[in-house]
Design an enzyme around this catalytic site. Structure first.
Site, PDB file in Angstrom:
ATOM      1  N   TYR A 143      46.619  41.713  34.951  1.00  0.00           N
ATOM      2  CA  TYR A 143      47.609  42.482  34.728  1.00  0.00           C
ATOM      3  C   TYR A 143      46.893  43.166  32.432  1.00  0.00           C
ATOM      4  O   TYR A 143      47.499  44.069  32.609  1.00  0.00           O
ATOM      5  CB  TYR A 143      48.624  41.883  34.090  1.00  0.00           C
ATOM      6  CG  TYR A 143      49.438  41.568  35.511  1.00  0.00           C
ATOM      7  CD1 TYR A 143      49.148  42.239  36.822  1.00  0.00           C
ATOM      8  CD2 TYR A 143      50.737  41.108  35.814  1.00  0.00           C
ATOM      9  CE1 TYR A 143      49.424  41.703  38.240  1.00  0.00           C
ATOM     10  CE2 TYR A 143      51.356  40.659  36.935  1.00  0.00           C
ATOM     11  CZ  TYR A 143      50.389  40.999  38.921  1.00  0.00           C
ATOM     12  OH  TYR A 143      50.705  40.576  39.666  1.00  0.00           O
ATOM     13  N   LYS A 194      40.000  32.165  44.832  1.00  0.00           N
ATOM     14  CA  LYS A 194      39.517  33.351  45.236  1.00  0.00           C
ATOM     15  C   LYS A 194      38.497  33.165  45.004  1.00  0.00           C
ATOM     16  O   LYS A 194      37.588  34.269  45.027  1.00  0.00           O
ATOM     17  CB  LYS A 194      40.220  34.941  45.698  1.00  0.00           C
ATOM     18  CG  LYS A 194      39.916  35.613  46.654  1.00  0.00           C
ATOM     19  CD  LYS A 194      40.469  34.960  48.125  1.00  0.00           C
ATOM     20  CE  LYS A 194      40.197  35.889  48.951  1.00  0.00           C
ATOM     21  NZ  LYS A 194      40.121  35.054  50.337  1.00  0.00           N
ATOM     22  N   ASP A 227      45.692  32.399  49.704  1.00  0.00           N
ATOM     23  CA  ASP A 227      45.791  32.807  50.088  1.00  0.00           C
ATOM     24  C   ASP A 227      46.126  32.064  51.801  1.00  0.00           C
ATOM     25  O   ASP A 227      47.145  31.841  52.173  1.00  0.00           O
ATOM     26  CB  ASP A 227      44.891  33.935  51.935  1.00  0.00           C
ATOM     27  CG  ASP A 227      43.515  33.565  52.253  1.00  0.00           C
ATOM     28  OD1 ASP A 227      43.263  32.350  51.022  1.00  0.00           O
ATOM     29  OD2 ASP A 227      42.276  33.662  52.537  1.00  0.00           O
ATOM     30  N   ASP A 251      52.630  35.604  40.069  1.00  0.00           N
ATOM     31  CA  ASP A 251      53.720  36.426  40.138  1.00  0.00           C
ATOM     32  C   ASP A 251      53.672  36.596  41.367  1.00  0.00           C
ATOM     33  O   ASP A 251      54.874  36.066  42.271  1.00  0.00           O
ATOM     34  CB  ASP A 251      53.222  37.487  39.504  1.00  0.00           C
ATOM     35  CG  ASP A 251      53.969  38.975  39.622  1.00  0.00           C
ATOM     36  OD1 ASP A 251      55.146  38.540  39.648  1.00  0.00           O
ATOM     37  OD2 ASP A 251      53.629  39.920  39.728  1.00  0.00           O
ATOM     38  N   ASP A 255      56.921  34.352  43.624  1.00  0.00           N
ATOM     39  CA  ASP A 255      58.174  35.013  44.557  1.00  0.00           C
ATOM     40  C   ASP A 255      58.441  34.790  45.924  1.00  0.00           C
ATOM     41  O   ASP A 255      59.185  33.982  46.805  1.00  0.00           O
ATOM     42  CB  ASP A 255      58.139  36.885  45.184  1.00  0.00           C
ATOM     43  CG  ASP A 255      58.934  37.421  43.839  1.00  0.00           C
ATOM     44  OD1 ASP A 255      59.009  36.981  42.351  1.00  0.00           O
ATOM     45  OD2 ASP A 255      59.152  39.171  43.912  1.00  0.00           O
TER      46      ASP A 255
HETATM   47  C1  IPM Z   1      57.822  38.588  36.791  1.00  0.00           C
HETATM   48  C2  IPM Z   1      58.003  39.700  37.069  1.00  0.00           C
HETATM   49  C3  IPM Z   1      57.084  40.638  35.911  1.00  0.00           C
HETATM   50  C4  IPM Z   1      55.487  40.025  36.430  1.00  0.00           C
HETATM   51  C5  IPM Z   1      57.018  42.277  36.135  1.00  0.00           C
HETATM   52  C6  IPM Z   1      58.450  42.655  36.012  1.00  0.00           C
HETATM   53  C7  IPM Z   1      55.743  43.143  35.587  1.00  0.00           C
HETATM   54  O1  IPM Z   1      57.468  40.433  38.330  1.00  0.00           O
HETATM   55  O2  IPM Z   1      57.973  37.823  35.780  1.00  0.00           O
HETATM   56  O3  IPM Z   1      57.457  37.941  37.296  1.00  0.00           O
HETATM   57  O4  IPM Z   1      54.848  40.333  36.848  1.00  0.00           O
HETATM   58  O5  IPM Z   1      54.834  39.052  35.651  1.00  0.00           O
HETATM   59 MG    MG Z   2      57.086  38.536  39.880  1.00  0.00          MG
END
Ligand code: IPM
Ligand code: MG
Length: 370
Positions: A143, A194, A227, A251, A255
């Site tokens: 990033y 990876k 993976d 990231d 989720d």
């Molecule tokens: C998170 C979010 C952020 C990230 C975005 C909003 C930039 O997805 O905190 O996980 O990728 O870090």
């Molecule tokens: Mg995120």
């Protein structure tokens, strides 16, 4: 100068103000009932700040962020940003704020609370005992890597470029954090990479292993390909204790892992920087859910991500482990009582709003504190 700990509060946009309002009520409860030594201060940020000062992060806010003992952050983003100039947007970007404070260690605790197992897409028996922390490297990697951008090639094709790069010191400092964290828990680190394809992943694996062998042989270390890790998170998440990842993998995996808690709305986070010369560690606490513009302003967002972020702040920045324990118990007690926001409600049930969920936590605090 008072000795009170300074908490800087940024509401942000979308559902940020709504969930922070509840975290603020909880903080007020602690400030009046248990601890006068915490001072809360609001800082201007975001689209509103831009309208008033021409900057998304006004200078005063930048200074407040630097000197805070803890930053409590709501959420940022949404359609209102589209109208702002690109450079202003970049300057105020959450990634930039994280980077400017060198917040390299991002903790996302994944705890499957039995009362809300039903809200998860995973089976209850898969969720039993799930309690781990994703430790995501937050200040480097894909990033932030250079070169980056979109270029037009001589043949008219466009080409998008990002760079996945890590130095050994960047890997080692977050790995050290992970091993030390594991020592306070079940002493088990699973490091994700990876390495079968990426050189940066090979380096990641080598550095984590070398640090382990030199200083943390008492901690169990496993390496896992990303993976496979995605699969293991839904197959048997109970195996994890500290899950150490780079920026992008953390990231994505966080989720997916959030589902073990029932909803992304439940997930808190802490982002920590290096301890400074004054002994203070920059720290930002935010719910992971983001601005959620589709439900903003309706009073239906789950405030537990924000409230549990406050519990993390008590534990990690405000020297208040007992308050953190009490707040964690209050959240569980409220959920045990059957109260649910929409995101964690079972089909056919009657969900409560943001405010009522906050009130349920406050009522539980009153009960537990006697
Ligand atoms: C998170 C979010 C952020 C990230 C975005 C909003 C930039 O997805 O905190 O996980 O990728 O870090
Ligand atoms: Mg995120």
């Amino acid at each position: 100068m008072s000795n009170a700990k300074q908490v800087v509060v940024i509401e942000g946009e979308g559902i940020g103000p709504e969930v922070i309002a509840e975290a603020r009520r909880v903080l007020d409860w602690f400030a009046t009932r248990r601890r006068p030594g915490i001072e809360m201060r609001d800082a201007l940020y975001g689209v509103e700040a831009y309208r008033r000062t021409g900057k998304i992060v006004p200078d005063e806010t930048a200074a407040a962020l630097k000197s805070a003992d803890a930053i409590l952050f709501g959420a940022t983003g949404g359609p209102a940003y589209d109208a702002l100039p690109a450079e202003a947007r970049r300057q105020g970007n959450l990634l930039r704020i994280r980077r400017s404070l060198d917040l390299y260690a991002n903790l996302r605790p994944i705890v499957a609370i039995p009362a809300v197992h039903e809200a998860s897409s995973l089976k209850s028996r898969v969720l039993d005992g799930v309690d781990f922390i994703i430790l995501r490297e937050l200040s480097s990697g894909l990033y932030f890597g250079e070169p980056r951008g979109i270029e037009t090639l001589p043949n008219g094709e466009r080409r998008g470029v990002n760079t996945h790069a890590y130095t050994s010191s960047e890997i080692r400092r977050v790995a050290r954090f992970g091993f030390e964290l594991a020592r306070t828990r079940r002493r088990r680190v699973t490091s994700v990479d990876k390495a079968n394809v990426m050189e940066a992943g090979q380096l990641w694996r080598q550095e984590v292993q070398a640090l382990h062998d030199a200083e943390f042989a008492d901690v169990e270390l496993h390496h896992m390909l990303v993976d496979n890790c995605a699969m293991q998170l839904v197959r048997a998440p109970v195996q994890f204790d500290v899950l150490l990842t780079d920026n992008m993998f953390g990231d994505i995996l966080s989720d997916a892992a959030a589902m073990a808690t029932g909803s992304l709305g439940m997930l808190p986070s802490a982002s920590l920087g290096p301890v400074g010369a004054d002994g203070r560690r920059p720290a930002l606490y935010e719910p992971v859910h983001g601005a959620a513009p589709d439900i903003a302003g309706q009073g239906i967002a789950n405030p537990l991500g924000a409230i549990q972020s406050l519990a993390l702040a008590f534990r990690l920045s405000l020297d208040e482990p007992e308050s953190a324990d009490l707040l964690d118990r209050a959240v569980r007690s409220a959920l045990d009582g059957g109260i649910r926001t929409r995101d964690i409600m079972h089909p056919g049930g009657r969900p409560v709003g943001t405010r009522e969920m906050g009130s349920a936590v406050l009522a539980a605090l009153d009960r537990l504190a006697g």
